[in-house]
Write an enzyme that holds these catalytic residues in place. Sequence first.
Site, PDB file in Angstrom:
ATOM      1  N   ASP A 146       0.836  -1.196   0.000  1.00 20.69           N
ATOM      2  CA  ASP A 146       0.000   0.000   0.000  1.00 20.69           C
ATOM      3  C   ASP A 146       0.876   1.252   0.000  1.00 20.69           C
ATOM      4  O   ASP A 146       2.003   1.241   0.482  1.00 20.69           O
ATOM      5  CB  ASP A 146      -0.886  -0.021   1.237  1.00 20.69           C
ATOM      6  CG  ASP A 146      -2.047   0.951   1.173  1.00 20.69           C
ATOM      7  OD1 ASP A 146      -2.337   1.474   0.072  1.00 20.69           O
ATOM      8  OD2 ASP A 146      -2.683   1.182   2.208  1.00 20.69           O
ATOM      9  N   GLU A 182      -4.625   4.471  -6.417  1.00 18.47           N
ATOM     10  CA  GLU A 182      -5.414   4.901  -5.266  1.00 18.47           C
ATOM     11  C   GLU A 182      -5.821   6.363  -5.410  1.00 18.47           C
ATOM     12  O   GLU A 182      -5.017   7.194  -5.836  1.00 18.47           O
ATOM     13  CB  GLU A 182      -4.526   4.721  -4.029  1.00 18.47           C
ATOM     14  CG  GLU A 182      -5.065   5.267  -2.746  1.00 18.47           C
ATOM     15  CD  GLU A 182      -4.063   5.065  -1.627  1.00 18.47           C
ATOM     16  OE1 GLU A 182      -4.155   4.039  -0.946  1.00 18.47           O
ATOM     17  OE2 GLU A 182      -3.183   5.930  -1.459  1.00 18.47           O
TER      18      GLU A 182
END
Length: 99
Positions: free
Chosen positions: A2, A59
């Site tokens: 992430d 994202e």
Amino acid sequence: MDDFGTGYSSFNYLKTFELDGVKIDRSFIQNIAQQPVNASITSAMIKMAQYLKLEVIAEGVETEDELAHLHDEGCYMIQGFYYSKPQPIEQFEQRYIVD
């Protein structure tokens, strides 16, 4: 991994851990149509991940321009307000799950 490209998401992790994919941080996605540096860095991240046979998720996609740039670079896994703001699971299921 992430938030790829920021904080503790080191390039060293790409060779240290067995990863399935990377999620490119929103800070690189934001304004990619207007900021050539962001566009170049994002494109390089996508290409590098593809060469390593990793899935790539973008994202924080909020605009059609951001989405178009990502698609042009071969990134099709998208997360962000462009599609939907956060919602309760029941609402998500009604909208996206087909029986």
